[in-house]
Scaffold this motif. Sequence first.
Motif, PDB file in Angstrom:
ATOM      1  N   GLY A   1       0.445  -1.211   0.217  1.00  0.00           N
ATOM      2  CA  GLY A   1       0.226   0.169   0.120  1.00  0.00           C
ATOM      3  C   GLY A   1       1.255   1.300   0.310  1.00  0.00           C
ATOM      4  N   LEU A   2       0.199   2.321  -0.433  1.00  0.00           N
ATOM      5  CA  LEU A   2       0.451   3.478  -0.446  1.00  0.00           C
ATOM      6  C   LEU A   2       1.112   4.175   0.970  1.00  0.00           C
ATOM      7  N   GLY A   3       0.340   3.742   1.969  1.00  0.00           N
ATOM      8  CA  GLY A   3       0.614   4.542   2.933  1.00  0.00           C
ATOM      9  C   GLY A   3       0.107   6.261   3.155  1.00  0.00           C
ATOM     10  N   THR A   4      -0.527   6.046   2.936  1.00  0.00           N
ATOM     11  CA  THR A   4      -0.852   7.910   2.269  1.00  0.00           C
ATOM     12  C   THR A   4      -1.687   8.270   3.308  1.00  0.00           C
ATOM     13  N   ARG A   5      -1.890   7.851   4.602  1.00  0.00           N
ATOM     14  CA  ARG A   5      -2.020   8.576   5.755  1.00  0.00           C
ATOM     15  C   ARG A   5      -1.405   8.888   6.745  1.00  0.00           C
ATOM     16  N   PHE A   6      -0.026   8.380   5.852  1.00  0.00           N
ATOM     17  CA  PHE A   6       1.223   9.306   7.034  1.00  0.00           C
ATOM     18  C   PHE A   6       2.709   9.741   6.341  1.00  0.00           C
ATOM     19  N   LEU A   7       1.835  10.558   5.169  1.00  0.00           N
ATOM     20  CA  LEU A   7       2.225  11.349   4.679  1.00  0.00           C
ATOM     21  C   LEU A   7       2.669  12.509   5.544  1.00  0.00           C
ATOM     22  N   PRO A   8       3.862  13.200   4.862  1.00  0.00           N
ATOM     23  CA  PRO A   8       4.744  12.595   4.069  1.00  0.00           C
ATOM     24  C   PRO A   8       6.189  12.099   4.299  1.00  0.00           C
ATOM     25  N   ALA A   9       6.095  11.307   5.942  1.00  0.00           N
ATOM     26  CA  ALA A   9       6.696  10.717   6.472  1.00  0.00           C
ATOM     27  C   ALA A   9       7.077   9.641   4.738  1.00  0.00           C
ATOM     28  N   THR A  10       5.647   8.702   4.178  1.00  0.00           N
ATOM     29  CA  THR A  10       6.149   7.617   3.704  1.00  0.00           C
ATOM     30  C   THR A  10       5.872   7.702   2.203  1.00  0.00           C
ATOM     31  N   LYS A  11       7.172   9.313   2.412  1.00  0.00           N
ATOM     32  CA  LYS A  11       7.389   8.834   0.965  1.00  0.00           C
ATOM     33  C   LYS A  11       8.822   9.033   0.671  1.00  0.00           C
ATOM     34  N   SER A  12       9.162   8.234   1.568  1.00  0.00           N
ATOM     35  CA  SER A  12      10.992   8.068   1.261  1.00  0.00           C
ATOM     36  C   SER A  12      10.599   6.312   2.298  1.00  0.00           C
ATOM     37  N   ILE A  13      10.016   6.453   3.789  1.00  0.00           N
ATOM     38  CA  ILE A  13      10.138   5.351   4.561  1.00  0.00           C
ATOM     39  C   ILE A  13       9.015   4.319   3.822  1.00  0.00           C
TER      40      ILE A  13
ATOM     41  N   PRO B   1       0.424  -5.853   9.108  1.00  0.00           N
ATOM     42  CA  PRO B   1       1.450  -5.115   9.898  1.00  0.00           C
ATOM     43  C   PRO B   1       0.659  -4.225  10.238  1.00  0.00           C
ATOM     44  N   ASP B   2       0.138  -2.914  10.452  1.00  0.00           N
ATOM     45  CA  ASP B   2      -0.201  -1.992  10.568  1.00  0.00           C
ATOM     46  C   ASP B   2      -1.542  -2.173  11.624  1.00  0.00           C
ATOM     47  N   ASP B   3      -1.594  -3.421  11.704  1.00  0.00           N
ATOM     48  CA  ASP B   3      -2.746  -3.686  12.697  1.00  0.00           C
ATOM     49  C   ASP B   3      -2.224  -4.365  14.111  1.00  0.00           C
ATOM     50  N   VAL B   4      -1.453  -3.496  15.251  1.00  0.00           N
ATOM     51  CA  VAL B   4      -0.939  -4.629  16.055  1.00  0.00           C
ATOM     52  C   VAL B   4      -1.359  -4.808  17.254  1.00  0.00           C
ATOM     53  N   ILE B   5      -1.324  -5.276  17.668  1.00  0.00           N
ATOM     54  CA  ILE B   5      -2.506  -6.277  18.505  1.00  0.00           C
ATOM     55  C   ILE B   5      -1.532  -6.982  19.852  1.00  0.00           C
TER      56      ILE B   5
ATOM     57  N   GLN C   1      -5.299  -6.159  22.930  1.00  0.00           N
ATOM     58  CA  GLN C   1      -5.545  -4.841  21.901  1.00  0.00           C
ATOM     59  C   GLN C   1      -5.734  -4.714  21.390  1.00  0.00           C
ATOM     60  N   ARG C   2      -6.151  -4.394  19.711  1.00  0.00           N
ATOM     61  CA  ARG C   2      -6.080  -3.923  18.957  1.00  0.00           C
ATOM     62  C   ARG C   2      -5.782  -2.711  18.368  1.00  0.00           C
ATOM     63  N   PHE C   3      -4.408  -2.566  17.868  1.00  0.00           N
ATOM     64  CA  PHE C   3      -4.623  -0.862  17.859  1.00  0.00           C
ATOM     65  C   PHE C   3      -3.942  -0.520  15.885  1.00  0.00           C
ATOM     66  N   ASP C   4      -4.970   0.450  15.459  1.00  0.00           N
ATOM     67  CA  ASP C   4      -4.369   0.440  13.824  1.00  0.00           C
ATOM     68  C   ASP C   4      -3.506   1.377  13.655  1.00  0.00           C
ATOM     69  N   CYS C   5      -2.309   0.877  13.486  1.00  0.00           N
ATOM     70  CA  CYS C   5      -1.071   1.401  13.636  1.00  0.00           C
ATOM     71  C   CYS C   5      -0.871   2.304  11.913  1.00  0.00           C
ATOM     72  N   GLY C   6      -2.061   2.433  11.237  1.00  0.00           N
ATOM     73  CA  GLY C   6      -2.250   2.738   9.593  1.00  0.00           C
ATOM     74  C   GLY C   6      -2.761   4.061  10.053  1.00  0.00           C
TER      75      GLY C   6
END
Length: 297
Positions: free
Chosen positions: A14-26, A133-137, A254-259
């Motif tokens: 996925g593009l991970g747009t919710r974490f732009l600009p960080a996900t521009k390069s990581i 992986p973005d669902d961390v439990i 407990q689930r965390f939505d790390c996305g």
Amino acid sequence: MKRKVTKAIFPVAGLGTRFLPATKSIPKEIMTLVDRPLIQYAIDEARAAGIKEFIFVTSRGKSALEDYFDAAPVVEAELRRKGKKDLLELLKMTNMESGAIAYIRQQKALGLGHAVWCARRLIADEPFAVILPDDVIASEKPCLQQMMEAYAETGGNMVAAMEVPADKASSYGVLDIREDMGALVSVSGMVEKPKAHEAPSNLAVIGRYILTPRIMDNLNKKKSGAAGEIQLTDAIATEIAAANNVYGFRFRGQRFDCGSKAGFLQATVAFGLARDDLHDEFAAFLHEMVSVRKAAE
Ligand code: UTP
């Protein structure tokens, strides 16, 4: 007899747009929860559940993820020279055995179902797990391990499920419950991102799945669903009519939505507080922050 599940797919294209600009390069999956990237939590959970083959569905710009699983000879030599055994051990735990890990490319982000389908040749005719992986439990027993134990009884297809507030159901795949057996439910339908008043229940699917190879056949038909994407939910729902073997599993944890940014921050607080080496200092800081804010109000 049910076949043992030893392969897991990690869709990370996925593009991970919710974490732009960080996900521009990581890649999002390399972002750090306390001191480990998100992907490490997913790998540890898979290993605890008996997974031996790790299949990553990646895309352009994800090379940091591939590097993360390589041996790091320069750092290792330096740590050895300095006698830093604890750190060496920690590093070694991140290395993957040669041949245990495979990378498949998803050329276009056509949806989660499409990403899973990209791994079809490596799955062949075996049951498999999928971990987002973005669902961390956070849980005593890792979520996928809990599911494997339940799956040993049921076989079929199993999705991790969690009660969500009614006004949030439209962000998830939602289960229509045929029979509620407590932790396990048998499922009579599944809807991806239903409209607010159309959700069949408030039991939502989150990012852990154990699936039969027939799901790949269903994905072969590649019909796009909600949001124009090829949905994994639709391919699983097809099995309800065909084989009536789809289960939801209410995991303990407990689930965390790390996305999402808020979810990532919440996970950082929860995992930070859970660490013996950080708890006291971090808890005191949080306490002070809350007190200052209350005083200001
Ligand atoms: P998300 O819905 O969180 O999408 O995908 P995203 O692109 O990662 O993030 P945003 O919404 O732009 O911020 C859920 C999971 O499915 C994978 C993602 O990598 C993530 O693990 N995925 C999604 C793919 O591998 N390919 C896709 O085409 C879509």
